[in-house]
Scaffold this active site. Structure first.
Site, PDB file in Angstrom:
ATOM      1  N   ASP A   1       0.865  -1.177   0.000  1.00  0.00           N
ATOM      2  CA  ASP A   1       0.000   0.000   0.000  1.00  0.00           C
ATOM      3  C   ASP A   1       0.907   1.235   0.000  1.00  0.00           C
ATOM      4  O   ASP A   1       2.140   1.133   0.088  1.00  0.00           O
ATOM      5  CB  ASP A   1      -0.962  -0.016   1.200  1.00  0.00           C
ATOM      6  CG  ASP A   1      -2.191   0.870   0.938  1.00  0.00           C
ATOM      7  OD1 ASP A   1      -2.142   1.691   0.006  1.00  0.00           O
ATOM      8  OD2 ASP A   1      -3.188   0.743   1.672  1.00  0.00           O
TER       9      ASP A   1
HETATM   10  C1  NOJ Z   1      -3.949   3.994   0.164  1.00  0.00           C
HETATM   11  C2  NOJ Z   1      -5.154   3.130   0.298  1.00  0.00           C
HETATM   12  O1  NOJ Z   1      -5.099   2.405   1.504  1.00  0.00           O
HETATM   13  C3  NOJ Z   1      -5.339   2.138  -0.842  1.00  0.00           C
HETATM   14  O2  NOJ Z   1      -6.609   1.559  -0.722  1.00  0.00           O
HETATM   15  C4  NOJ Z   1      -5.171   2.798  -2.167  1.00  0.00           C
HETATM   16  O3  NOJ Z   1      -5.344   1.852  -3.194  1.00  0.00           O
HETATM   17  C5  NOJ Z   1      -3.806   3.446  -2.234  1.00  0.00           C
HETATM   18  N1  NOJ Z   1      -3.705   4.457  -1.182  1.00  0.00           N
HETATM   19  C6  NOJ Z   1      -3.528   4.080  -3.575  1.00  0.00           C
HETATM   20  O4  NOJ Z   1      -4.249   5.228  -3.749  1.00  0.00           O
END
Ligand code: NOJ
Length: 762
Positions: A287
């Site tokens: 993530d």
């Molecule tokens: C953080 C989030 O937790 C995740 O769900 C998302 O896909 C990513 N950022 C990318 O934007």
């Protein structure tokens, strides 16, 4: 007949052998291609493929990527996310394909969560349709639009089971149940990935957040999770596994820790479970800066956490560039091996190969498709239909609803004329000037048949700082600076002239979503004051409740004669709500997460255990498992939702009371539409394993069917139950069923059920 069967079986055998051979042939071709490519790659180029940078249109952390063009030329970028449009994407792809040494194309991702430009209801709303066909179609349209705009990868589906509505991201998932979450996960993957990833209108899905992200302690985002393996395997892991079984191309590791090790560096999770036990063959991405965040978790410096993540099984590093800047050093110091880097690089290259990018890096860059396939009439029509089916009718005393298409309607409330809020959280590509507000939708559907009087009535909250905090992530808000009593008076004046009042209340879209946890689940006081004043007028009041999570609203339930929960319905929300309010569509949504009485009951979910001191009968009993100040029961149970018609369930019939081995049980019930309207009902099957070597939940959802009945029509609904449905993970993590008694339940929600008993021996 016999001849036919033999011929049929032989043909099937030959067909499946043929398919298998073709698949193996394809895999061999891919392997040969990637082996050849990797032979030409330097270690730096291999590490470069593991780097995922953000293009800047939507960032979800304080770190952003820099010098992207230079890095692409140097072969230091494997993927980019948050850049859209075929023109821009083509330009970036040209840099990679014409100016980097090995000309390896880039993969382009985005958070396409509940639609791309045509926005569907938030995932919690989509789940409430209980309609896998519609959910799959929403993902199909999202893929069609995203791929028409140059993208080939989405960070969806998010399948984190959550039983804690304080957690803002409960809005992005399917709710509290592992069974329902699993079928939805499969439908979403099918929708995004279609028949082949190489088709130019399909995109690679990414199941997230692996794993257990929805169980953050106290519902505070990014917080620690800690649970038994038994609970993980039975309740939290199944939806991720379902997505893997459906062939999802990628997996995103979560921010939280599991057993004291952050998911992003958790070898047990990313290798033992994901690869070895489940056989996942795709790519694992972190993530947003979750590799770097392990420094704050207390796992070491950037070099150390990056090495830990790679060795645990992570392939791609989102934004943080720990891989890019430290892996070579770790290789030289013997902390990671060439084999570790090769494995991760191969995963990234394979994803690109499967998407057809080596064959044609511009296959998703078709300006003409972008012009015709995005936010078009057909897609919006589908969004309207799906939104209407996601709404849950929570209360409808004296049939206040449906409204008649005549007379005067007073539409009041802070969400009545708030089109930018209709798309809900995490709809990054949406143009927030486009959604249909409730005011616009109501006026349009009512047309010349009647009149709509509008007054805002209240701000969403009197806490202006809270409003500011919820507008940081892209959604503007307009605060009305008039005193509260002046606003209420204006609303009352409208109500006085009206036949009925529609009160559009609830949360702002960004009161849910990432980093939007709440410790208070009530309706803000400004809105309660408005509602109380409206009810006092004696006019019938219909609450249209906007929310991205279960709210604790017993006070609203007590005074409002009708409540329609509409989540955040997407681009066509206003039309869809009007369709339901006027009865053009009969509501059929059912809750997939329990609505509590108050926040103190949280975590709350229907499939809880009995305990050794269950409450037998009435609340309160001393030395029993209950609260002093609130009953154990929720406000609205899982699976609950009313219709404008009524459904009556006959007695449950079981094909047998005692079974053995692999026999099958048929459970049937007759459902009758006893009301005046045609309607749809979600008939739900639950099972309780009465005695086990492990304690078992009081009931677990094991099946459902959504049926449609005309007034007066009856239908027998049958479920086939096999020992497969009785299996669970025991304390030794053995997945099996145990002989004994089972209670079978069927009904319209997890509370109101007909039941029967069976004994099933091995
Ligand atoms: C953080 C989030 O937790 C995740 O769900 C998302 O896909 C990513 N950022 C990318 O934007």
């Amino acid at each position: 007949m016999r001849t036919f069967r033999i011929v049929g079986a032989a043909a099937l055998f030959m067909f499946s052998t043929g398919v298998l051979q073709a698949q193996t042939g394809e895999q061999q071709k891919m392997k040969t291609f990637i082996d050849g490519l990797m032979k030409k790659m330097t270690i730096d180029e291999k590490i470069g493929q593991l780097n995922l940078v953000v293009g800047g249109e939507a960032t979800t952390g304080s770190v952003v990527s820099t010098d992207v063009d230079t890095k692409i030329r140097k072969g230091q970028v494997g993927g980019i996310f948050s850049v859209t449009s075929p023109g821009r994407i083509r330009k970036i792809q040209e840099l990679a394909v014409n100016q980097s040494r090995l000309k390896i194309p880039i993969i382009f991702g985005l958070d396409v969560i509940h639609g791309y430009k045509t926005i569907f209801p938030i995932p919690l709303g989509l789940a409430s349709t209980w309609d896998m066909n519609l959910i799959e179609q929403s993902a199909r349209i999202a893929a069609q639009e995203a791929s028409a705009d140059g993208l080939n990868w989405t960070f969806s589906p998010m399948v984190d089971v959550s039983r804690d509505p304080r957690w803002g991201r409960i809005s992005e998932g399917s709710g509290e149940d592992p069974y329902l979450g699993s079928v939805i996960a499969k439908a979403m993957v099918r929708g995004y990935q279609g028949k082949s990833l190489a088709d130019n209108n399909t995109i690679m899905a990414c199941v997230k957040h692996f794993a257990l992200y929805g169980a953050a302690e106290a519902g505070r985002d990014y917080n620690t999770t800690d649970m038994s393996r038994v609970r993980m395997y039975n309740d939290y892991l199944p939806p991720y596994k379902a997505a893997i079984d459906a062939g999802v191309g990628s997996v995103m590791s979560s921010f939280n820790e599991i057993d004291g090790i952050p998911a992003t560096a958790n070898k047990w999770l990313l290798t033992d479970v994901l690869r070895k036990q489940w056989g996942f063959k795709g790519m694992v991405v972190s993530d947003y800066t979750s590799v770097n965040e392990m420094i704050d978790h207390g796992m070491g410096d950037l070099q150390q956490v990056s090495a830990l993540a790679l060795k645990a099984g992570l392939d791609m590093d989102m934004v943080g560039e720990g891989f890019l800047t430290t892996l070579k050093k770790s290789l030289n110091e013997g902390k990671v091996t060439v084999a570790d880097i090769d494995r991760a690089c191969r995963m990234v290259l394979e994803a690109k190969y499967k998407l057809g990018l080596f064959e044609d890096p511009y296959r998703y860059c078709d300006e003409n498709r972008a012009r015709t396939e995005i936010f078009n009439e057909a897609n919006r029509r589908k969004a309207r239909e799906i939104a209407a089916k996601s709404f849950v009718l929570l209360k409808n005393q004296q049939q206040v609803l449906p409204l008649q298409k005549k007379g005067t309607i007073a539409l009041v409330g802070p969400l009545a004329n708030a089109k930018e809020n209709m798309v809900g959280t995490w709809s990054v590509a949406a143009d927030v000037t486009k959604p249909i507000s409730l005011l616009a939708g109501l006026k349009e559907v009512l047309g010349a048949n009647g009149k709509v009087l509008y007054a805002k009535g209240a701000n969403v909250t009197e806490d202006s700082l809270l409003e500011v905090r919820t507008s940081i992530f892209g959604k503007p808000f307009e605060r009305d600076n008039r005193p509260a009593d002046v606003m209420i008076r204006e609303a009352l004046a409208a109500a006085e002239q009206a036949d009925v009042v529609v009160a559009a209340l609830g949360e702002l879209a960004e009161m849910t979503g990432e980093a939007s946890s709440r410790s208070d689940l009530t309706l803000p006081q400004s809105q309660v004051n408005l509602l109380q004043a409206l009810v006092k007028t004696g006019k019938p009041v219909v609450v249209v409740l906007f929310t991205g999570r279960p709210l604790a609203i017993p006070d609203v339930d007590k005074i409002a004669p009708a409540i329609l929960n509409v989540w955040f319905g997407g681009s066509e929300a206003g039309h869809a709500i009007a369709d339901v309010l006027f009865g053009d569509i009969n509501p059929s949504g059912k809750l997939t997460a329990t609505f509590p009485m108050n926040v103190g009951q949280v975590p709350i979910y229907y499939s809880h255990k009995n305990t050794g001191r269950p409450l037998n009968g009435q609340w309160f009993q001393k030395f029993r498992s209950n609260y002093l100040d609130v009953p154990n029961e929720p406000l609205y149970p899982f699976g609950y939702g009313l219709s404008y018609t009524t459904f009556t369930y006959g007695d449950l019939k079981l094909s047998s009371q005692s079974l053995k081995g692999n026999q099958r049980l048929t459970a049937s019930i007759t459902v009758t539409n006893t009301g005046k309207y045609a309607g749809e009902e979600v008939v739900q099957l639950y099972i309780r394993d009465v005695v086990g070597t492990n304690t078992r939940p009081l009931k677990e959802l094991k099946g459902f069917q959504k049926i449609s009945l005309q007034p007066g029509e009856s239908r027998q609904v049958s479920f086939t139950i096999t020992p497969e449905d009785l299996k669970f993970y025991n304390h030794e993590l053995k997945y099996d069923w145990e002989a004994g008694d089972f209670t079978i339940f069927i009904g319209g929600n997890a509370r109101d059920l007909k039941s029967g008993q069976v004994n099933w021996q091995k």
